[in-house]
Design a protein around this motif. Structure first.
Motif, PDB file in Angstrom:
ATOM      1  N   MET B   1     -15.149-108.166  91.796  1.00  0.00           N
ATOM      2  CA  MET B   1     -15.656-108.408  93.152  1.00  0.00           C
ATOM      3  C   MET B   1     -15.373-107.190  94.038  1.00  0.00           C
ATOM      4  N   ASN B   2     -16.369-106.772  94.807  1.00  0.00           N
ATOM      5  CA  ASN B   2     -16.166-105.674  95.760  1.00  0.00           C
ATOM      6  C   ASN B   2     -15.312-106.156  96.909  1.00  0.00           C
ATOM      7  N   LYS B   3     -14.191-105.516  97.101  1.00  0.00           N
ATOM      8  CA  LYS B   3     -13.409-105.869  98.288  1.00  0.00           C
ATOM      9  C   LYS B   3     -14.011-105.163  99.493  1.00  0.00           C
ATOM     10  N   ALA B   4     -13.854-105.800 100.654  1.00  0.00           N
ATOM     11  CA  ALA B   4     -14.309-105.167 101.891  1.00  0.00           C
ATOM     12  C   ALA B   4     -13.149-104.388 102.503  1.00  0.00           C
ATOM     13  N   ALA B   5     -13.488-103.317 103.198  1.00  0.00           N
ATOM     14  CA  ALA B   5     -12.460-102.544 103.901  1.00  0.00           C
ATOM     15  C   ALA B   5     -12.869-102.391 105.356  1.00  0.00           C
ATOM     16  N   ILE B   6     -11.861-102.334 106.231  1.00  0.00           N
ATOM     17  CA  ILE B   6     -12.126-102.105 107.651  1.00  0.00           C
ATOM     18  C   ILE B   6     -12.051-100.600 107.894  1.00  0.00           C
ATOM     19  N   VAL B   7     -13.151-100.044 108.423  1.00  0.00           N
ATOM     20  CA  VAL B   7     -13.201 -98.593 108.674  1.00  0.00           C
ATOM     21  C   VAL B   7     -13.281 -98.260 110.161  1.00  0.00           C
ATOM     22  N   GLY B   8     -13.421 -99.288 110.982  1.00  0.00           N
ATOM     23  CA  GLY B   8     -13.444 -99.056 112.425  1.00  0.00           C
ATOM     24  C   GLY B   8     -12.909-100.290 113.126  1.00  0.00           C
ATOM     25  N   ALA B   9     -12.103-100.096 114.152  1.00  0.00           N
ATOM     26  CA  ALA B   9     -11.535-101.238 114.874  1.00  0.00           C
ATOM     27  C   ALA B   9     -11.439-100.893 116.353  1.00  0.00           C
ATOM     28  N   GLY B  10     -11.806-101.831 117.198  1.00  0.00           N
ATOM     29  CA  GLY B  10     -11.739-101.578 118.643  1.00  0.00           C
ATOM     30  C   GLY B  10     -11.547-102.859 119.426  1.00  0.00           C
ATOM     31  N   LEU B  11     -11.026-102.677 120.619  1.00  0.00           N
ATOM     32  CA  LEU B  11     -10.692-103.819 121.473  1.00  0.00           C
ATOM     33  C   LEU B  11     -11.065-103.475 122.911  1.00  0.00           C
ATOM     34  N   SER B  12     -11.612-104.426 123.631  1.00  0.00           N
ATOM     35  CA  SER B  12     -11.803-104.231 125.076  1.00  0.00           C
ATOM     36  C   SER B  12     -10.465-104.476 125.748  1.00  0.00           C
ATOM     37  N   LYS B  13     -10.365-104.128 127.003  1.00  0.00           N
ATOM     38  CA  LYS B  13      -9.221-104.586 127.792  1.00  0.00           C
ATOM     39  C   LYS B  13      -9.361-106.097 127.933  1.00  0.00           C
ATOM     40  N   PHE B  14      -8.285-106.845 127.659  1.00  0.00           N
ATOM     41  CA  PHE B  14      -8.285-108.292 127.818  1.00  0.00           C
ATOM     42  C   PHE B  14      -7.827-108.637 129.237  1.00  0.00           C
ATOM     43  N   VAL B 220     -14.633-105.058 114.510  1.00  0.00           N
ATOM     44  CA  VAL B 220     -14.304-104.287 113.311  1.00  0.00           C
ATOM     45  C   VAL B 220     -15.580-103.963 112.553  1.00  0.00           C
ATOM     46  N   ILE B 221     -15.571-102.810 111.881  1.00  0.00           N
ATOM     47  CA  ILE B 221     -16.696-102.403 111.038  1.00  0.00           C
ATOM     48  C   ILE B 221     -16.219-102.480 109.591  1.00  0.00           C
ATOM     49  N   LEU B 222     -16.973-103.225 108.773  1.00  0.00           N
ATOM     50  CA  LEU B 222     -16.609-103.409 107.371  1.00  0.00           C
ATOM     51  C   LEU B 222     -17.583-102.679 106.464  1.00  0.00           C
ATOM     52  N   THR B 223     -17.037-102.171 105.360  1.00  0.00           N
ATOM     53  CA  THR B 223     -17.874-101.624 104.306  1.00  0.00           C
ATOM     54  C   THR B 223     -17.169-101.903 102.983  1.00  0.00           C
ATOM     55  N   ALA B 224     -17.835-101.591 101.849  1.00  0.00           N
ATOM     56  CA  ALA B 224     -17.187-101.830 100.548  1.00  0.00           C
ATOM     57  C   ALA B 224     -16.029-100.858 100.391  1.00  0.00           C
ATOM     58  N   ALA B 225     -14.930-101.340  99.794  1.00  0.00           N
ATOM     59  CA  ALA B 225     -13.715-100.533  99.669  1.00  0.00           C
ATOM     60  C   ALA B 225     -13.991 -99.184  99.007  1.00  0.00           C
ATOM     61  N   GLU B 226     -14.872 -99.165  98.015  1.00  0.00           N
ATOM     62  CA  GLU B 226     -15.076 -97.892  97.297  1.00  0.00           C
ATOM     63  C   GLU B 226     -15.828 -96.845  98.130  1.00  0.00           C
ATOM     64  N   ARG B 227     -16.511 -97.278  99.171  1.00  0.00           N
ATOM     65  CA  ARG B 227     -17.208 -96.310 100.050  1.00  0.00           C
ATOM     66  C   ARG B 227     -16.401 -95.991 101.314  1.00  0.00           C
ATOM     67  N   TYR B 231     -15.879 -93.226 105.797  1.00  0.00           N
ATOM     68  CA  TYR B 231     -15.924 -93.628 107.207  1.00  0.00           C
ATOM     69  C   TYR B 231     -14.572 -93.670 107.901  1.00  0.00           C
ATOM     70  N   ASN B 232     -13.505 -93.534 107.136  1.00  0.00           N
ATOM     71  CA  ASN B 232     -12.172 -93.546 107.757  1.00  0.00           C
ATOM     72  C   ASN B 232     -11.186 -92.926 106.772  1.00  0.00           C
ATOM     73  N   ASP B 233     -10.292 -92.082 107.269  1.00  0.00           N
ATOM     74  CA  ASP B 233      -9.316 -91.439 106.376  1.00  0.00           C
ATOM     75  C   ASP B 233      -8.302 -92.439 105.837  1.00  0.00           C
ATOM     76  N   THR B 234      -8.071 -93.489 106.595  1.00  0.00           N
ATOM     77  CA  THR B 234      -7.103 -94.513 106.178  1.00  0.00           C
ATOM     78  C   THR B 234      -7.732 -95.898 106.284  1.00  0.00           C
ATOM     79  N   PRO B 235      -8.645 -96.214 105.359  1.00  0.00           N
ATOM     80  CA  PRO B 235      -9.270 -97.543 105.447  1.00  0.00           C
ATOM     81  C   PRO B 235      -8.244 -98.655 105.174  1.00  0.00           C
ATOM     82  N   ILE B 236      -8.501 -99.801 105.748  1.00  0.00           N
ATOM     83  CA  ILE B 236      -7.630-100.962 105.526  1.00  0.00           C
ATOM     84  C   ILE B 236      -8.386-101.976 104.665  1.00  0.00           C
ATOM     85  N   ILE B 237      -7.839-102.231 103.498  1.00  0.00           N
ATOM     86  CA  ILE B 237      -8.508-103.121 102.544  1.00  0.00           C
ATOM     87  C   ILE B 237      -8.205-104.580 102.893  1.00  0.00           C
TER      88      ILE B 237
END
Lengths: 137, 389
Positions: B1-14, B220-227, B231-237
């Motif tokens: 199964m292809n795991k998803a990885a987070i390559v971008g994360a952002g938050l507005s001011k709450f 968050v922006i997700l892509t397949a772990a192998e790619r 999109y990010n030097d330190t992806p989070i799986i």
């Protein structure tokens, strides 16, 4: 200024197959459905048994007696239409039949209640709707 | 199964965001997520999940997923959809997005959680929160979110001897963490005396036991772990993300203090990720009310059943404790914009695992966990994340 809301929280008994439940509730009787096939008493009442899909269910009357399992006094944050009822007590009642249900706890004070206390079914009017309630036995 | 990885994360001011509309709030989080990633732009996104619990009632707008996609310049050739699962909408959206990637249905998925709760009159908001319960059988009694968790608190105190003071320590810790989070709604510490003196909302819960009504967005922006390294030097799986659900009424729950659906999701997630509670360095859990965080320590296996109050009192969930819980400030201090919450939890874990959490950084954090709850503890999503090696 309050924005008018279209829907009341109270269901319209003529727009549900559970009309009988609301009719008997208004008479001060607590009823529910029972599946004869699997000897199962339901709560809430329903039109089909969640255990066997049987649609031929019987109406039965519950004892209306049980114990207080948990309770809280709501001081703030009432839904629209209930602001004037604040503060009010909501409790989880464990009926002698083993069913647990949520209801208003009335004719008492928060400080006088305790977990495990015996309570009995009663109704309180809200307009033309009967609110399912319990009071200390 | 292809795991998803987070390559971008952002938050507005709450916070109380009277200065922005729903879509503008969403864009604040999305812009930050695209900046956090590299080599990826809105036109590279092929699917969108928008987590938003009650826009019809709170901002009088439905079909918000194409609306937000359009505003961001995303043309989702593989679809856009809104996800609603009450307060767990964000976690569910994240899980479905991961499944899209695992199944090969999409390549780059944008997950955007947003809620704007201050625009509607307070009575409307209270009604909206009440109807998360079963309207015909429970909401008609005037139950609201604090009342539901007040019942949990009373039972936990009764069964395990948990104290109001221990619940207060959850609020103190999360406010202390929130002070270090520039995006948090409340950036001030509170004292145990201030906690004790705060007004009663639903006995025994006081104001400082409750997470606030809040406006906010997370992305968050997700892509397949192998790619992902593209999109990010330190992806989070996303090592695992599990969801389990019980019925909606209190009648369907075995107990108010033991949550079988949560246990099920927790055990699925640990099993799939090949980790256990002792491996978690940092966790964002659903502290909609202080008592919820206490029950969650127990159901996550961070401590024994009934010992959650002691766990927080002993500082085990502090930054520097056994497992740092709610470093963002949690729902309590960061804020709880319903649809944004589950996504915002993942955003905090990404920052922690990348070492970008600033003053609230957990040293050497490698494995993170999120727990997102919906309804009166009837729906649970548990995610486990690891920095790509």
């Amino acid at each position: 200024m309050t924005t008018p809301h279209i829907f009341k929280l109270e269901p319209n008994p003529s727009e549900t197959k559970l009309k009988k439940f609301y009719e008997t509730l208004r008479e001060g009787r607590l009823t529910t459905t029972y599946c004869g096939k699997c000897s199962l008493t339901h709560w809430p009442p329903r039109m089909v048994c969640p255990n066997c899909m049987n649609e031929d269910l019987n109406w039965i009357e519950l004892s209306g007696k049980g114990r207080l399992y948990a309770f809280t006094e709501v001081m703030d944050g009432a839904p629209l239409g209930m602001e004037d009822e604040l503060p009010y007590i909501i409790g989880v009642v464990e009926l002698d039949e083993g069913i647990r249900l949520l209801a208003r706890i009335v004719d008492t004070k928060y400080g006088e209640l305790r977990i495990g206390q015996r309570v009995v079914f009663t109704i309180k009017p809200r307009g033309d709707f009967a609110v399912l309630s319990f009071r200390p036995e | 199964m292809n795991k998803a990885a987070i390559v971008g994360a952002g938050l507005s001011k709450f916070g109380k965001r009277g200065d922005v509309s729903l879509r503008e709030l969403a864009a604040e989080a999305a812009v930050e997520a695209f900046k956090h990633a590299k080599n990826i732009e809105p036109r590279d996104i092929d699917a969108v999940f928008v987590s938003c619990a009650q826009p019809e009632r709170l901002v009088v707008q439905s079909n918000v997923s194409p609306l937000i996609a359009e505003y961001l310049g995303v043309k989702p050739s593989r679809g856009a959809v809104r996800v609603e699962a009450a307060c767990s909408s964000g976690g569910v959206a994240l899980r479905l997005a991961s499944a899209m990637i695992a199944g090969g249905y999409a390549e780059n998925v944008l997950v955007l959680g947003v809620e704007k709760m201050h625009a509607a009159p307070r009575e409307e908001v209270m009604t909206s929160l009440s109807i998360v319960a079963d309207r015909e059988w429970e909401s008609i009694h005037g139950i609201n979110a604090p009342a539901g968790f007040a019942l949990v608190a009373q039972r936990h105190m009764h069964e395990y001897g948990t104290t109001e003071e221990q619940m207060g320590y959850v609020a103190l810790k999360n406010h202390k963490n929130g002070e270090m989070n520039p995006k948090a709604m409340f950036r001030k510490r509170i004292t145990i005396q201030e906690y004790a003196d705060s007004p009663v909302i639903s006995r025994p819960l006081k104001l400082y036991d409750c997470s606030p009504i809040c406006d906010g967005a997370a992305c968050v922006i997700l892509t397949a772990a192998e790619r992902a390294r593209r999109y990010n030097d330190t992806p989070i799986i996303i090592e695992a993300i599990a969801q389990s659900t019980s019925g909606n009424t209190v009648s369907s729950l075995e107990s108010l203090t033991t949550w079988p659906a949560m246990r099920e999701a927790v055990s699925q997630a640990y099993r799939a990720a090949g980790v256990g509670p002792g491996d978690i360095d940092v966790a964002e859990v659903h502290d909609c009310f202080t008592i919820a965080e206490i029950v969650e320590y127990e159901e996550l296996g961070f401590c024994e059943k009934g010992m959650g109050g002691r766990f927080v009192e002993d500082g085990q969930s502090d930054i520097g404790g056994r497992v740092a819980v709610n470093t963002s400030g949690g729902l309590k201090a960061k804020g709880h914009p319903i649809g944004a919450t589950g996504v915002a939890q993942a955003v905090e874990i990404v920052f922690q695992l990348q070492g970008e959490a600033g003053k609230r950084q957990v040293g050497g954090a490698e494995i993170g966990l999120t727990h997102n709850l919906g309804g009166f503890a009837v729906n649970h999503v548990v995610g486990i994340y690891r920095r790509a090696t």
